[in-house]
Design an enzyme around this catalytic site. Structure first.
Site, PDB file in Angstrom:
ATOM      1  N   HIS A 125      27.039  33.711 -38.947  1.00 32.00           N
ATOM      2  CA  HIS A 125      27.136  32.186 -38.766  1.00 32.00           C
ATOM      3  C   HIS A 125      28.816  32.554 -38.725  1.00 32.00           C
ATOM      4  O   HIS A 125      29.121  31.822 -37.881  1.00 32.00           O
ATOM      5  CB  HIS A 125      26.710  31.333 -39.154  1.00 32.00           C
ATOM      6  CG  HIS A 125      24.994  31.708 -39.497  1.00 32.00           C
ATOM      7  ND1 HIS A 125      24.393  30.972 -38.216  1.00 32.00           N
ATOM      8  CD2 HIS A 125      24.495  30.959 -40.121  1.00 32.00           C
ATOM      9  CE1 HIS A 125      23.557  31.268 -37.707  1.00 32.00           C
ATOM     10  NE2 HIS A 125      22.864  30.935 -39.836  1.00 32.00           N
ATOM     11  N   ASP A 162      17.148  37.757 -37.361  1.00 31.71           N
ATOM     12  CA  ASP A 162      17.236  36.496 -38.676  1.00 31.71           C
ATOM     13  C   ASP A 162      16.667  35.395 -38.356  1.00 31.71           C
ATOM     14  O   ASP A 162      16.705  35.259 -36.492  1.00 31.71           O
ATOM     15  CB  ASP A 162      18.467  35.764 -39.535  1.00 31.71           C
ATOM     16  CG  ASP A 162      18.586  34.783 -40.289  1.00 31.71           C
ATOM     17  OD1 ASP A 162      19.077  35.130 -41.391  1.00 31.71           O
ATOM     18  OD2 ASP A 162      18.962  33.824 -40.061  1.00 31.71           O
ATOM     19  N   HIS A 164      17.149  31.736 -38.105  1.00 31.45           N
ATOM     20  CA  HIS A 164      18.498  31.719 -36.732  1.00 31.45           C
ATOM     21  C   HIS A 164      19.572  32.491 -35.921  1.00 31.45           C
ATOM     22  O   HIS A 164      19.855  33.400 -36.306  1.00 31.45           O
ATOM     23  CB  HIS A 164      19.094  31.040 -37.971  1.00 31.45           C
ATOM     24  CG  HIS A 164      18.248  30.122 -38.769  1.00 31.45           C
ATOM     25  ND1 HIS A 164      18.503  29.995 -40.448  1.00 31.45           N
ATOM     26  CD2 HIS A 164      18.753  28.226 -38.824  1.00 31.45           C
ATOM     27  CE1 HIS A 164      17.647  29.551 -40.951  1.00 31.45           C
ATOM     28  NE2 HIS A 164      17.898  27.955 -39.702  1.00 31.45           N
ATOM     29  N   ASP A 246      14.027  35.040 -43.335  1.00 30.46           N
ATOM     30  CA  ASP A 246      13.975  33.379 -43.101  1.00 30.46           C
ATOM     31  C   ASP A 246      12.498  32.942 -41.817  1.00 30.46           C
ATOM     32  O   ASP A 246      12.788  31.678 -41.867  1.00 30.46           O
ATOM     33  CB  ASP A 246      14.968  32.193 -43.609  1.00 30.46           C
ATOM     34  CG  ASP A 246      16.263  32.984 -42.672  1.00 30.46           C
ATOM     35  OD1 ASP A 246      15.903  33.652 -41.626  1.00 30.46           O
ATOM     36  OD2 ASP A 246      17.090  32.488 -42.943  1.00 30.46           O
TER      37      ASP A 246
END
Length: 312
Positions: A125, A162, A164, A246
């Protein structure tokens, strides 16, 4: 050849506030999961600290100086509502980058068949001048730039699974036609990026958003229908994985329904593609995964596949 496993105790010195999901225990359960019988199949090495010159492949010096100046002498400093610094955070983040660079060196030199970097904080990120989403430095993107510019590769690919979207990796590689970035992720979800229309400056970004509640079969279809053809078209000389765990159905921060076996499956399919395209050269770096039991099981499944592939 063996699978390289790069880690360092400094990863435990990045301490987040009580109750924060990106916690020290993540590395502790991974270390336990990769001990015992698995230890024989791993080439263990300590992740070195990356110098500023390497981190500057993606982040300006002013940003590095700002992060260093924000490190507290005790307790925590909040960079935003999710991203925190403790006295040991900078060393941990430097070793996250350094571990990825050393992994690239090992895999490209033939010292290891493939590699897994188990460090925190995660990286996908972090944008050029913005820490966010628990991340400080763009580990995967820096590793890609390092492989291209230091090792002289012509093409690399980064696949991020991931839950996200890896907005930071996407932004850091947006203008580089040599770097394919592919992401599967839940949408809508933090950070709000990752629409299919986001294609990169040279059409080398492929986003495959998945709806909440979708399971591993939806991911598998995306891999077969879109990710593998994109890799085939790009012909990378190295495959980098942003390995977030995740998307597991037990994870508290999102809403995909993958099982542990799905992480083994996607690892195997991507490693098989790498075997055809780039001699099996794969570097995997830890991103998310916040249910500790699911994280440990999924990382073990991921690394088991890497070890099986390295033994072929």
């Amino acid at each position: 050849m063996k699978t390289a496993y790069l880690a360092h105790s400094d990863g435990l010195a990045h301490v987040t506030p009580p109750g924060h999901p990106e916690q020290v225990a993540r590395l502790q359960v991974i270390a336990t999961a990769l001990s015992g019988a698995r230890q024989e199949g791993l080439l263990r090495e300590e992740a070195p600290e990356a110098p500023d010159a390497e981190i500057r492949r993606c982040h300006p010096q002013a940003y590095l100086d700002r992060i260093a100046a924000a490190i507290p002498q005790a307790g925590w400093a909040a960079l935003d509502g999710d991203t925190h610094l403790s006295p040991g955070s900078l060393e941990a983040a430097r070793r996250g980058v350094g571990g990825c660079l050393r992994a690239v060196d090992m895999v490209l030199s033939g010292e290891a068949a493939n590699a897994f970097v188990a460090m925190r904080p995660p990286g996908h990120h972090a944008e050029a001048e913005t820490p966010m989403g628990f991340c400080l430095f763009g580990n995967a993107a820096i590793a890609a730039k390092y492989a291209l510019d230091h090792h002289g590769l012509s093409r690399v690919a980064v696949v991020d699974f991931d839950v996200h979207h890896g907005n930071g990796t996407q932004a850091l590689l947006w203008d580089d036609p040599r770097a394919l970035f592919v992401s599967t992720h839940q949408m809508p979800l933090f950070p709000g990026t990752g629409a299919r229309a986001e294609c990169g400056a040279h059409g080398q970004v492929l986003n495959l958003p998945l709806p909440q509640g979708s399971d591993g079969m939806a991911m598998r279809q995306a891999v077969e229908d879109a990710i593998l053809p994109a890799l085939e078209a790009h012909q990378p000389e190295l495959l980098i994985l942003s390995a977030g765990f995740d998307a597991h159905r037990a994870d508290p921060l999102a809403g995909l329904d993958w099982e542990t076996e799905d992480f083994a499956w996607i690892t195997d399919r991507l490693c098989a593609a790498a075997g055809t395209l780039c001699g099996g050269r794969v570097v995997s770096t830890l991103e998310g995964g916040y249910d500790l039991a699911a994280l440990a099981a999924s990382v073990a499944a991921h690394v088991d596949v890497l070890m099986q592939r390295s033994a072929r």
